[in-house]
Write a protein that holds these residues in place. Structure first.
Motif, PDB file in Angstrom:
ATOM      1  N   UNK A   1       0.832 -22.229  73.028  1.00 24.70           N
ATOM      2  CA  UNK A   1       0.126 -21.726  74.207  1.00 24.70           C
ATOM      3  C   UNK A   1      -1.384 -21.984  74.166  1.00 24.70           C
ATOM      4  N   UNK A   2      -1.930 -22.330  72.974  1.00 24.81           N
ATOM      5  CA  UNK A   2      -3.360 -22.624  72.906  1.00 24.81           C
ATOM      6  C   UNK A   2      -3.616 -24.055  73.381  1.00 24.81           C
ATOM      7  N   UNK A   3      -4.867 -24.360  73.676  1.00 26.27           N
ATOM      8  CA  UNK A   3      -5.194 -25.678  74.222  1.00 26.27           C
ATOM      9  C   UNK A   3      -4.747 -26.806  73.303  1.00 26.27           C
ATOM     10  N   UNK A   4      -5.182 -26.771  72.036  1.00 23.01           N
ATOM     11  CA  UNK A   4      -4.885 -27.885  71.142  1.00 23.01           C
ATOM     12  C   UNK A   4      -3.433 -27.893  70.701  1.00 23.01           C
ATOM     13  N   UNK A   5      -2.822 -26.732  70.580  1.00 25.82           N
ATOM     14  CA  UNK A   5      -1.397 -26.688  70.225  1.00 25.82           C
ATOM     15  C   UNK A   5      -0.554 -27.295  71.345  1.00 25.82           C
ATOM     16  N   UNK A   6      -0.877 -26.963  72.586  1.00 27.90           N
ATOM     17  CA  UNK A   6      -0.176 -27.565  73.725  1.00 27.90           C
ATOM     18  C   UNK A   6      -0.372 -29.081  73.755  1.00 27.90           C
ATOM     19  N   UNK A   7      -1.607 -29.501  73.521  1.00 31.26           N
ATOM     20  CA  UNK A   7      -1.925 -30.929  73.554  1.00 31.26           C
ATOM     21  C   UNK A   7      -1.145 -31.690  72.487  1.00 31.26           C
ATOM     22  N   UNK A   8      -1.131 -31.156  71.269  1.00 26.88           N
ATOM     23  CA  UNK A   8      -0.411 -31.811  70.172  1.00 26.88           C
ATOM     24  C   UNK A   8       1.093 -31.814  70.430  1.00 26.88           C
TER      25      UNK A   8
ATOM     26  N   UNK B   1      -2.701 -32.533  87.381  1.00 29.72           N
ATOM     27  CA  UNK B   1      -2.745 -33.633  88.340  1.00 29.72           C
ATOM     28  C   UNK B   1      -1.997 -34.809  87.732  1.00 29.72           C
ATOM     29  N   UNK B   2      -0.794 -35.093  88.210  1.00 35.79           N
ATOM     30  CA  UNK B   2       0.044 -36.147  87.648  1.00 35.79           C
ATOM     31  C   UNK B   2      -0.505 -37.544  87.893  1.00 35.79           C
ATOM     32  N   UNK B   3      -1.485 -37.677  88.759  1.00 31.73           N
ATOM     33  CA  UNK B   3      -2.088 -38.973  89.039  1.00 31.73           C
ATOM     34  C   UNK B   3      -3.245 -39.297  88.090  1.00 31.73           C
ATOM     35  N   UNK B   4      -3.561 -38.364  87.191  1.00 25.51           N
ATOM     36  CA  UNK B   4      -4.634 -38.570  86.227  1.00 25.51           C
ATOM     37  C   UNK B   4      -4.051 -38.539  84.815  1.00 25.51           C
TER      38      UNK B   4
ATOM     39  N   UNK C   1      -2.813 -36.127  78.858  1.00 28.25           N
ATOM     40  CA  UNK C   1      -2.896 -35.492  77.539  1.00 28.25           C
ATOM     41  C   UNK C   1      -3.954 -34.397  77.464  1.00 28.25           C
ATOM     42  N   UNK C   2      -5.131 -34.654  77.994  1.00 23.92           N
ATOM     43  CA  UNK C   2      -6.190 -33.654  77.885  1.00 23.92           C
ATOM     44  C   UNK C   2      -6.176 -32.646  79.038  1.00 23.92           C
ATOM     45  N   UNK C   3      -5.142 -32.724  79.893  1.00 23.14           N
ATOM     46  CA  UNK C   3      -4.962 -31.700  80.922  1.00 23.14           C
ATOM     47  C   UNK C   3      -4.011 -30.589  80.469  1.00 23.14           C
ATOM     48  N   UNK C   4      -2.923 -30.972  79.792  1.00 27.77           N
ATOM     49  CA  UNK C   4      -1.826 -30.022  79.564  1.00 27.77           C
ATOM     50  C   UNK C   4      -2.240 -28.814  78.735  1.00 27.77           C
TER      51      UNK C   4
END
Length: 237
Positions: free
Chosen positions: A111-118, A9-12, A15-18
């Motif tokens: 591809x993992x949650x935290x790797x994508x986030x970082x 959701x680009x309106x929110x 960082x913690x979505x991707x």
């Protein structure tokens, strides 16, 4: 049952979505949104503030440090010529660091949650929103943290009197890199080499993102075989 694909959701705050994109992240982050208005990263206002940096903060903060480093080597007995040569060598080494970081760290596959986030925080955000003028240069606080291991590395391979000048040259190379990078996105050069360099870098963003990792020059792309095909990197009509 097939799991439903996650939609950002680009309106929110992003960082913690991707991280939830999983294996979709690489495809999503390399589909740029060309807008000068950057997205919100964090709901927390302090964290959000720390992600935004005016380009002129880079030379304003770090050029005095460069001057201090060069002065230190002069005070330890080196001539201006010697310090100048060490500074040029430091800049040259920075160009290799610039290429290496961009190719092997900034474009690492995740591809993992935290790797994508970082990765999104480190470089993915720049590919997703390449015209976000407040996230084109590295935040000074993060640069200051990274300066510590780089200083220690230079000190390990040089003498006490040459360490400041070599480090100062590398730091000057970084300042040139960040200012050049900002200009390539927001400046309007009318002649070469700046015009060609802008074309070269935007080609990396919008056409072939696994080539053309040099920012200040294409030197190391030539050396390591990551030069884009001539029809992609060449002049457009």
């Amino acid at each position: 049952m097939v799991a439903q694909e996650f939609t950002v959701d680009l309106d929110k705050p992003l960082v913690f979505q991707v991280g939830h994109l999983g294996e979709q992240y690489q495809e999503w982050v390399h589909q740029p949104i060309v807008s000068k208005e950057g997205p919100r990263f964090f709901a927390n206002n302090i964290l959000e503030f720390l992600t935004r940096t005016k380009w002129f903060a880079v030379p304003l903060i770090w050029l005095p440090v460069v001057c201090w480093c060069l002065t230190m080597s002069i005070q330890m007995g080196h001539t201006l010529r010697e310090v100048g040569l060490m500074m040029v060598f430091g800049i040259f080494i920075w160009t290799l660091i610039e290429y290496t970081l961009h190719r092997f760290l900034f474009h690492i596959k995740t591809k993992s949650y935290w790797a994508n986030t970082c990765h999104y925080l480190l470089h993915g955000c720049h590919h997703k929103h390449p015209m976000d003028g407040l996230r084109l240069v590295f935040p000074p606080a993060a640069t200051a943290i990274l300066c510590v291991p780089f200083w220690n590395l230079v000190r390990l391979i040089s003498t006490p009197s040459t360490t400041p000048a070599l480090f100062g040259g590398g730091l000057l190379g970084y300042v040139m890199y960040d200012c050049t990078h900002y200009y390539l996105h927001h400046g309007q050069p009318t002649s070469d080499p700046a015009k060609n360099l802008k074309r070269y870098h935007l080609n990396h963003h919008f056409r072939i993102q696994n080539k053309g990792f040099g920012i200040t020059s294409s030197l190391w792309d030539v050396v390591f075989g990551t030069l884009p095909p001539s029809k992609m990197a060449g002049k457009s009509s």
